[in-house]
Motif scaffolding. Sequence first.
Motif, PDB file in Angstrom:
ATOM      1  N   PHE A 242      48.523  44.070  48.909  1.00 29.53           N
ATOM      2  CA  PHE A 242      49.370  42.972  49.371  1.00 29.53           C
ATOM      3  C   PHE A 242      50.612  43.548  50.070  1.00 29.53           C
TER       4      PHE A 242
ATOM      5  N   LEU B  91      56.629  42.759  42.206  1.00 31.57           N
ATOM      6  CA  LEU B  91      55.272  43.018  41.708  1.00 31.57           C
ATOM      7  C   LEU B  91      55.015  44.506  41.537  1.00 31.57           C
ATOM      8  N   ASP B  92      55.541  45.324  42.449  1.00 32.41           N
ATOM      9  CA  ASP B  92      55.212  46.750  42.412  1.00 32.41           C
ATOM     10  C   ASP B  92      56.123  47.508  41.446  1.00 32.41           C
ATOM     11  N   VAL B  93      57.382  47.680  41.786  1.00 31.67           N
ATOM     12  CA  VAL B  93      58.252  48.510  40.934  1.00 31.67           C
ATOM     13  C   VAL B  93      58.643  47.789  39.647  1.00 31.67           C
ATOM     14  N   GLN B  94      59.060  46.552  39.754  1.00 33.04           N
ATOM     15  CA  GLN B  94      59.365  45.708  38.590  1.00 33.04           C
ATOM     16  C   GLN B  94      60.605  46.103  37.797  1.00 33.04           C
TER      17      GLN B  94
ATOM     18  N   ARG C 165      58.443  61.879  46.262  1.00 32.30           N
ATOM     19  CA  ARG C 165      58.530  60.573  46.916  1.00 32.30           C
ATOM     20  C   ARG C 165      58.364  59.385  45.974  1.00 32.30           C
TER      21      ARG C 165
ATOM     22  N   PHE D  78      48.427  36.232  49.524  1.00 30.14           N
ATOM     23  CA  PHE D  78      48.757  35.922  48.130  1.00 30.14           C
ATOM     24  C   PHE D  78      47.568  35.245  47.447  1.00 30.14           C
TER      25      PHE D  78
ATOM     26  N   VAL E  44      40.605  45.879  43.732  1.00 36.45           N
ATOM     27  CA  VAL E  44      40.929  46.010  42.316  1.00 36.45           C
ATOM     28  C   VAL E  44      42.401  46.370  42.082  1.00 36.45           C
ATOM     29  N   GLU E  45      43.126  46.743  43.149  1.00 36.53           N
ATOM     30  CA  GLU E  45      44.577  46.995  43.018  1.00 36.53           C
ATOM     31  C   GLU E  45      45.277  46.110  44.045  1.00 36.53           C
ATOM     32  N   PRO E  46      45.411  44.811  43.755  1.00 37.69           N
ATOM     33  CA  PRO E  46      45.915  43.881  44.769  1.00 37.69           C
ATOM     34  C   PRO E  46      47.390  44.049  45.102  1.00 37.69           C
ATOM     35  N   ILE E  47      48.187  44.648  44.208  1.00 35.46           N
ATOM     36  CA  ILE E  47      49.627  44.717  44.457  1.00 35.46           C
ATOM     37  C   ILE E  47      49.929  45.611  45.667  1.00 35.46           C
ATOM     38  N   LYS E  48      49.428  46.828  45.630  1.00 38.10           N
ATOM     39  CA  LYS E  48      49.650  47.754  46.742  1.00 38.10           C
ATOM     40  C   LYS E  48      49.042  47.198  48.029  1.00 38.10           C
TER      41      LYS E  48
ATOM     42  N   ARG F  55      50.519  52.216  36.885  1.00 34.66           N
ATOM     43  CA  ARG F  55      49.866  50.920  36.863  1.00 34.66           C
ATOM     44  C   ARG F  55      48.400  51.113  36.487  1.00 34.66           C
TER      45      ARG F  55
ATOM     46  N   GLY G  78      44.968  37.775  46.832  1.00 33.91           N
ATOM     47  CA  GLY G  78      45.358  38.624  45.717  1.00 33.91           C
ATOM     48  C   GLY G  78      45.071  37.973  44.369  1.00 33.91           C
ATOM     49  N   LEU G  79      45.261  36.671  44.323  1.00 37.08           N
ATOM     50  CA  LEU G  79      45.007  35.943  43.075  1.00 37.08           C
ATOM     51  C   LEU G  79      43.525  35.805  42.777  1.00 37.08           C
TER      52      LEU G  79
ATOM     53  N   LEU H  24      47.308  40.805  40.197  1.00 35.03           N
ATOM     54  CA  LEU H  24      48.523  40.748  41.007  1.00 35.03           C
ATOM     55  C   LEU H  24      49.801  40.849  40.176  1.00 35.03           C
TER      56      LEU H  24
ATOM     57  N   ARG I 234      52.583  57.889  53.384  1.00 28.26           N
ATOM     58  CA  ARG I 234      51.204  58.326  53.180  1.00 28.26           C
ATOM     59  C   ARG I 234      51.155  59.784  52.725  1.00 28.26           C
ATOM     60  N   LYS I 235      50.086  60.104  51.994  1.00 25.01           N
ATOM     61  CA  LYS I 235      49.880  61.485  51.583  1.00 25.01           C
ATOM     62  C   LYS I 235      49.331  62.260  52.776  1.00 25.01           C
TER      63      LYS I 235
END
Lengths: 299, 208
Positions: free
Chosen positions: B47, B101-104, A256, B31, B41-45, A263, B34-35, A269, B170-171
């Motif tokens: 958010f 932000l995530d995959v980039q 998946r 947002f 500690v992992e704001p991207i996921k 990361r 997140g800032l 962010l 989800r796992k």
Amino acid sequence: MRFKTKLTWADVTPEAAYLNRRQIMTGAAGLALGSIAGPAFAAPELGEPNSFEDITSYNNYYEFGTGKEDPARYAGKLTTDPWAVQIDGLVERPGNYDLADVLKGMDIEERIYRLRCVEAWSMVIPWNGFELRALLEKVGVQPSAKYVAFETVARREEMPGLYSPVLDWPYVEGLRLDEAMHPLTLIATGLYGRELPNQNGAPLRLVVPWKYGFKSIKSIVRITLTDKEPPTSWNKANAREYGFYSNVNPEVDHPRWSQATERVIGGGLFSAKQPTEMFNGYGDEVAALYAGMDLKKNY
Amino acid sequence: MTAAQTINGALRKLPIWPIYLIGALPPVWYFYLGLTGGLGVEPIKEFEHRLGILGLQMLIAVLAVTPLRNLTKVSLIRFRRAMGLLTFYYIAAHLAVWLFLDVQIAAQIWADIVKRPYITIGMVGFVLMIPLAITSNNLSVRKLGARWRKLHKLVYPIALLGAVHFVMLRKGWQIEPLLYLAGIALLLALRLPILRRVGWPMRPARQG
């Protein structure tokens, strides 16, 4: 073979900076660095260790819930004293070992390892602990043993996640004997020189840095030496997604998501991803364990 | 006057623009959190997931408007367009966080869309939302006539795709996404014509 460098987390992060960064560091820290034997091993270029807050507030420990913040919220209820570990199977001296007996004579070292989660994130963690090998030698491994099976504590009254059937409880994991005897394989008893927090798997947790994080089973109550490959929890839940070996491998994707990048937690962010290294960067030490094996099949 | 009529009368006096205004705030607030460390500690996921869940919740509210009216006669239909457009806004923001932000990495984005079923499903759901968002104006309603109603039935598969996307990412089988899926399935089931025959309160079938 023995992995030693002079590097400790204190060299990477000045103590003042680390204390300053984490307001949550409370009095009873007891940074008993003097009592920790020997400097640490650090193989790949790891960068700065994650903060104590990162390491203790973002956890996967489904016995306390599936949210990353659940373990920090609920794990305080877990009783870790008294604690005993049942060591059985193909060993010379089986028994129900009290925690103090497990720790007796163990050389507690500091090891800065990167933990690469199967969910494509990583942290750099300054563990304290001893080599699993030392414990296995203490109880005596019979020549017919080929695998080591581990089991996590499962107490419904202390672990609310056990009411949810996400996994078949108790959590179980396993290693091949040569993996278990590898000098990188650690039983952690602490981090940052402090007692291991419950959400990180107190009082005893496995750390196998070249494998995805879920192999590093927490709060161990049973260790069994066997001659057959033991069942492992995530493999039972979804064999297509989680294999027995689960070595960090950027070339074998999770069905998946991609495993090519990760990361590093703590970058905020706008943090960029970094490439994932084969065996999480520990290939020089462990690649020989898998010589001749097709790692795409044995994922 | 019945209670429902009183409530409907009061609702009619409410302006709609505050819904857009208030509804626009949560992503901006996330947002900011997140800032400033408020998303852990992992704001991207965090958010990304909050936006996705917000979108699903608003979608459930949209789907609840008709059964609510059938059951209680209380009608929120005046607000449904705003709710639908807010859903689109949340899911577009969710997608933007995933992309930027995530995959980039551009190559990985396309690979993920093609190779990962849960992302494919989420992407299809988003693409199907685009024509609905574009036609959410009075001119389109007038011009498309009966076809507008047909087109906007796309919200049903969109909702299912969204919930399935959530369950799959989800796992293991986790309770929370399954509850969302069950809720959406229930709201869709309440529209099945067969229910009319067992006496479930429903408006007569429309012509055209």
